[in-house]
Design an enzyme around this catalytic site. Structure first.
Site, PDB file in Angstrom:
ATOM      1  N   TYR A 399      90.561  14.245 -18.079  1.00 51.91           N
ATOM      2  CA  TYR A 399      91.225  14.435 -16.780  1.00 51.91           C
ATOM      3  C   TYR A 399      92.733  14.196 -16.904  1.00 51.91           C
ATOM      4  O   TYR A 399      93.536  14.893 -16.298  1.00 51.91           O
ATOM      5  CB  TYR A 399      90.651  13.465 -15.746  1.00 51.91           C
ATOM      6  CG  TYR A 399      89.227  13.744 -15.318  1.00 51.91           C
ATOM      7  CD1 TYR A 399      88.897  14.935 -14.682  1.00 51.91           C
ATOM      8  CD2 TYR A 399      88.218  12.798 -15.515  1.00 51.91           C
ATOM      9  CE1 TYR A 399      87.591  15.179 -14.264  1.00 51.91           C
ATOM     10  CE2 TYR A 399      86.919  13.043 -15.103  1.00 51.91           C
ATOM     11  CZ  TYR A 399      86.609  14.235 -14.475  1.00 51.91           C
ATOM     12  OH  TYR A 399      85.324  14.478 -14.060  1.00 51.91           O
ATOM     13  N   LYS A 408     100.910  23.262 -12.135  1.00 52.02           N
ATOM     14  CA  LYS A 408      99.663  23.645 -11.464  1.00 52.02           C
ATOM     15  C   LYS A 408      99.534  22.946 -10.113  1.00 52.02           C
ATOM     16  O   LYS A 408      99.236  23.589  -9.091  1.00 52.02           O
ATOM     17  CB  LYS A 408      98.459  23.297 -12.344  1.00 52.02           C
ATOM     18  CG  LYS A 408      97.124  23.545 -11.661  1.00 52.02           C
ATOM     19  CD  LYS A 408      95.947  23.213 -12.559  1.00 52.02           C
ATOM     20  CE  LYS A 408      95.796  21.735 -12.793  1.00 52.02           C
ATOM     21  NZ  LYS A 408      94.557  21.398 -13.518  1.00 52.02           N
ATOM     22  N   GLU A 470      82.667  14.548  -5.730  1.00 50.10           N
ATOM     23  CA  GLU A 470      82.657  14.465  -7.195  1.00 50.10           C
ATOM     24  C   GLU A 470      81.288  14.009  -7.686  1.00 50.10           C
ATOM     25  O   GLU A 470      80.733  13.027  -7.177  1.00 50.10           O
ATOM     26  CB  GLU A 470      83.737  13.492  -7.681  1.00 50.10           C
ATOM     27  CG  GLU A 470      83.769  13.244  -9.176  1.00 50.10           C
ATOM     28  CD  GLU A 470      83.928  14.528  -9.969  1.00 50.10           C
ATOM     29  OE1 GLU A 470      83.131  14.739 -10.909  1.00 50.10           O
ATOM     30  OE2 GLU A 470      84.836  15.336  -9.640  1.00 50.10           O
ATOM     31  N   MET A 498      78.550  19.226  -5.828  1.00 49.58           N
ATOM     32  CA  MET A 498      79.085  19.940  -4.671  1.00 49.58           C
ATOM     33  C   MET A 498      78.080  20.932  -4.090  1.00 49.58           C
ATOM     34  O   MET A 498      78.080  21.200  -2.888  1.00 49.58           O
ATOM     35  CB  MET A 498      80.380  20.673  -5.057  1.00 49.58           C
ATOM     36  CG  MET A 498      80.218  21.846  -6.023  1.00 49.58           C
ATOM     37  SD  MET A 498      81.778  22.624  -6.445  1.00 49.58           S
ATOM     38  CE  MET A 498      82.519  21.382  -7.483  1.00 49.58           C
ATOM     39  N   GLU A 524      89.657  23.117  -8.359  1.00 48.71           N
ATOM     40  CA  GLU A 524      90.367  23.503  -9.592  1.00 48.71           C
ATOM     41  C   GLU A 524      89.345  23.718 -10.708  1.00 48.71           C
ATOM     42  O   GLU A 524      89.477  23.202 -11.813  1.00 48.71           O
ATOM     43  CB  GLU A 524      91.403  22.452  -9.990  1.00 48.71           C
ATOM     44  CG  GLU A 524      90.873  21.044 -10.133  1.00 48.71           C
ATOM     45  CD  GLU A 524      91.948  20.077 -10.642  1.00 48.71           C
ATOM     46  OE1 GLU A 524      92.831  20.510 -11.406  1.00 48.71           O
ATOM     47  OE2 GLU A 524      91.889  18.896 -10.274  1.00 48.71           O
ATOM     48  N   GLU A 533      84.018  28.407 -16.693  1.00 45.53           N
ATOM     49  CA  GLU A 533      83.502  27.068 -16.408  1.00 45.53           C
ATOM     50  C   GLU A 533      82.703  27.059 -15.104  1.00 45.53           C
ATOM     51  O   GLU A 533      82.589  26.036 -14.430  1.00 45.53           O
ATOM     52  CB  GLU A 533      84.651  26.060 -16.368  1.00 45.53           C
ATOM     53  CG  GLU A 533      85.302  25.855 -17.731  1.00 45.53           C
ATOM     54  CD  GLU A 533      86.411  24.813 -17.726  1.00 45.53           C
ATOM     55  OE1 GLU A 533      86.542  24.102 -16.704  1.00 45.53           O
ATOM     56  OE2 GLU A 533      87.130  24.707 -18.726  1.00 45.53           O
TER      57      GLU A 533
END
Length: 777
Positions: A399, A408, A470, A498, A524, A533
């Site tokens: 992370y 970003k 999360e 999620m 993201e 991903e």
């Protein structure tokens, strides 16, 4: 004096610039330098020196052997049965190279008179034996690198391919003998007249043949023929990791197509002779601006090539005389010292003018930025396995790498801010009873997007209610701490996948909570290829919480893009991995592509980077209804899906593309480079710019300059695909799914036009599939 001609500047030590190593080679040198001579050459501004392995005495012995062998062969009754001559072993009279403390710092240079390409069987056999003797002896002495002059004529010439094949076969054998050596093949960038070795080859000496097979004056030069020869050699040697190229720099640089082709290769040395330079107004050697730009491009490599100056001095004999003179002045006898007055104008050996000039070019480079030092340079052409964010829980350091890119998150903050401003301006109803806009950050990680959402609210003055979702239990702990220490309890942290989240709790009881909806959904989840991903699958799974019809998804859409590339280093790296990893050539690798050549041209209707497919969020409700029907078994006839074993619930996320790339020059590709672009937010007013992200090389500076969060993705080919000039490369790729995982399949075909209406296939890759390393849903 030469050393004072090019000044580095007073602040040179304040900036970090790539450092170059400069070597010295004398093509007329036939003996190894003594330690004293070696030291004096180093003092003249050089970092290393080349040495011959054998001398003129050995050459004479071999020449006599070749002459006798050819004479005996001519007298033989059955020439095909005549045994090859055997070169006797080396003696102390044949070489002045011996193991010593300085040997490891020398670069061996193989005899330039060898003729491995000769059509005469005796000459080619003797040349091969001599090469093997020199390789074995250099290996014994502790030399680490040997430079071998390349063929003097390329396989592009009719009837000459046998010679290049013989040469490649000899190098393959030498690699087995010199187990501790790196091999460097010395070739010109292209066949500019005057770039070849000047020494006569063995066939010229014993047969009287024209051994100078260089480009005839007035004949058209094929600027890719020298690269073709190199490609043949390294292909026969199967991209051996100890095989490199040394490129002779011409006086006139060719176009960028040739330069980028050599840039993608494993070049160990850039070599400059006197003809590479021009003389400036002050009478000193200099290079053209194009040469300087090329040098600076190479110097940005993580492993930059060394520079080698050949036949530009210093002269060893002159050094010896100067040393004797200095010795006489510095160390007189006692009687001489008593008679001579003291002198203070002692002479010193000057720096070599050519080496001094290269140091000046080195000093003119742009300093390496802090970002390049810490991140980008270390990641050049380094293969990384793609992340599995759904099946794996990422570590904090992973992370942290993502969070180190401010570009970003600045773009995300800009997108959220514009979305909030538009929401307020249009007076849209919110999903919160208090009138605050409800924002959910799906896949919050350590919370950088949460911070940016709160900051966007403060900057726009639009109140928000933020939920951080999360699934990683370890990151969940960190988010709770962030909420206590940084966010002041303004965020509700939820630990769940999620796709299983039912939405914000707006009422009810602890046992039967009432769930509301989300106004702005931020994520993201994008990968190097946009969708690799599982961003589509994740956002599909949480779309049910998005308010209708005003709900906003950030990002709104993303597109995947492809381009065929030549990248020998990556192919060699994957080849080394493949014995231990059988899926190495079928893995889409995340890699900061740097040392590569984009083989396709920019032509109308066929760009160098072409879009493969697109994903848009949120999906239409009709699509979501069909997905749910398939998942619940409500499809008439059962529904088998596009792949065996699935019900087709994720078929809407499968994709296929067929792209055509035009290649003007011949070349070879080792795989496909993948990039993505994303529209984070499309402002309500049509005259306002989109908020976008891009990793495309020709668009990143315009849309998200200096962004480093995503490196490109590389889809390798199992075997390199060679294609002729004026070819078209047809790329077919599929994004496949069986409802439990997602993978890619890809293949490339090469076609050449033979008439205005007909093409013929000249090559094709195998079908590659990443199913064994698929991304798990």
């Amino acid at each position: 004096m030469a050393q004072n001609t090019y000044e580095h500047g007073d602040d040179a030590n304040e900036d970090i610039r790539p450092y170059c190593y400069i070597g010295q080679h004398d093509s007329a040198r036939s003996e190894t330098l003594s330690d004293l001579q070696y030291g004096q050459v180093l003092n003249a501004g050089f970092s290393f020196v080349t040495t011959p392995v054998t001398n003129e005495h050995f050459r004479q012995r071999v020449t006599e052997l070749a002459s006798r062998s050819i004479s005996e062969l001519d007298k033989s009754e059955i020439p095909s049965c005549h045994p090859d001559p055997i070169v006797p072993p080396l003696t102390t009279e044949d070489t002045s190279l011996f193991p010593s403390p300085t040997t490891g710092g020398l670069i061996a240079y193989s005899s330039p008179w060898l003729d491995l390409c000769s059509g005469n069987a005796a000459v080619s056999s003797i040349s091969r034996q001599v090469l093997n003797l020199e390789i074995a002896y250099a290996n014994f002495c502790g030399v680490r690198t040997i430079v071998i002059p390349g063929p003097r004529q390329d396989s592009i010439k009719a009837g000459n391919h046998q010679g290049v094949a013989q040469y490649a076969r000899a190098i393959q054998e030498a690699l087995v003998i010199g187990t501790r050596l790196n091999f460097v093949i010395h070739l010109p960038m292209y066949r500019e007249p005057g770039l070849e070795e000047q020494t006569d080859v063995l066939s010229t000496t014993v047969l009287g043949e024209n051994g100078d097979r260089s480009q005839p004056q007035g004949e058209e030069i094929d600027i890719f023929s020298s690269w073709d020869t190199w490609h043949t050699i390294r292909s026969v040697c199967e991209y051996d990791s100890r095989l490199f190229a040394a490129v002779r720099m011409p006086r006139m640089l060719p176009g960028n197509e040739v330069q980028t082709r050599w840039f993608s290769e494993p070049v160990q040395y850039l070599t400059f002779g006197p003809k590479s330079f021009q003389t400036n107004k002050a009478g000193y050697p200099s290079l053209t601006k194009r040469h300087q730009d090329m040098i600076m491009t190479y110097m940005r490599l993580k492993i930059a090539p060394y520079f080698m100056l050949y036949d530009v001095g210093p002269e060893v004999k002159a050094i010896e005389e100067q040393i004797e003179q200095l010795a006489a002045e510095e160390f007189p006898t006692l009687s001489q010292a008593a008679q001579q007055p003291k002198k203070h104008n002692h002479k010193t050996i000057e720096l070599n003018r050519y080496a001094s000039y290269l140091r000046y070019v080195e000093s003119q480079q742009q300093p390496v930025s802090a970002l390049e030092q810490a991140t980008l340079t270390n990641f050049q052409d380094w293969l990384q396995s793609p992340l599995q964010p759904l099946s794996d829980n990422l570590e904090s350091v992973t992370y942290e790498v993502f969070e180190g890119d401010p570009v970003k998150y600045n773009q995300y903050e800009l997108a959220i801010g514009k979305a909030l401003a538009d929401w307020s301006h249009q007076r849209k109803p919110t999903s919160s009873p208090t009138g605050a806009v409800v924002i959910a950050v799906a896949g919050s990680g350590r919370g950088p997007l949460v911070t940016r959402a709160l900051r966007a609210s403060e900057n726009t003055g639009v109140p928000v209610q933020v939920w951080a979702v999360e699934k990683n239990p370890n990151a969940y702990v960190y988010l709770l701490r962030q909420n206590q220490m940084v966010w002041g309890g303004r965020v509700t942290v939820v630990k769940t996948d999620m796709r299983a989240w039912k939405g914000p709790i707006v009422g009810g009881t602890a046992d039967q909570p009432e769930h509301g909806q989300v106004d702005i959904l931020v994520s993201e989840l994008l990968g190097s290829f946009g969708d690799n991903e599982l961003s589509p699958e994740c956002l599909d799974g949480i779309q049910h919480v998005l308010a209708k019809p005003h709900g906003i998804s950030i990002p709104e859409s993303y597109t995947a893009h492809l381009s065929p590339i030549s990248t020998p280093r990556l192919h060699a790296d994957i080849s080394r991995r493949s014995p231990m990893d059988p899926n190495a050539f079928e893995t889409p690798w995340v890699v900061r592509l740097f040392q590569l050549d984009f083989v396709a041209q920019r032509v109308p209707s066929h760009e160098r980077f072409q879009q493969a497919w697109e994903f848009v969020h949120p999906l239409p409700q009709s699509t979501m209804d069909r997905i749910e029907a398939r998942r619940s078994g409500g499809v008439v006839g059962g529904g088998g899906g596009s792949m065996a074993g699935g019900v087709g619930a994720n078929d809407h996320n499968s994709r296929h593309c067929h792209l055509t790339f035009v290649c003007r020059d011949r070349g070879v590709i080792h795989g496909l480079a993948g990039y993505f672009e994303s529209v984070l937010y499309r402002p309500h007013a049509s005259n306002k710019e989109l908020v976008e992200l891009s990793t495309l090389p020709d668009a990143i500076d315009k849309k998200s300059k200096d962004m480093i969060s995503w490196f490109p993705i590389f889809f390798p080919l199992k075997q390199p695909l060679y294609f002729p000039p004026d070819s078209e490369l047809e790329v077919s790729m599929w994004r496949q799914t069986d409802d439990t995982k997602v993978w890619y399949e890809w293949t490339v075909e090469a076609f050449m036009w033979v008439s205005e209406a007909q093409r013929v296939k000249v090559g094709a890759s195998e079908m590659c599939s990443s199913r064994q390393v698929a991304c798990l849903m």
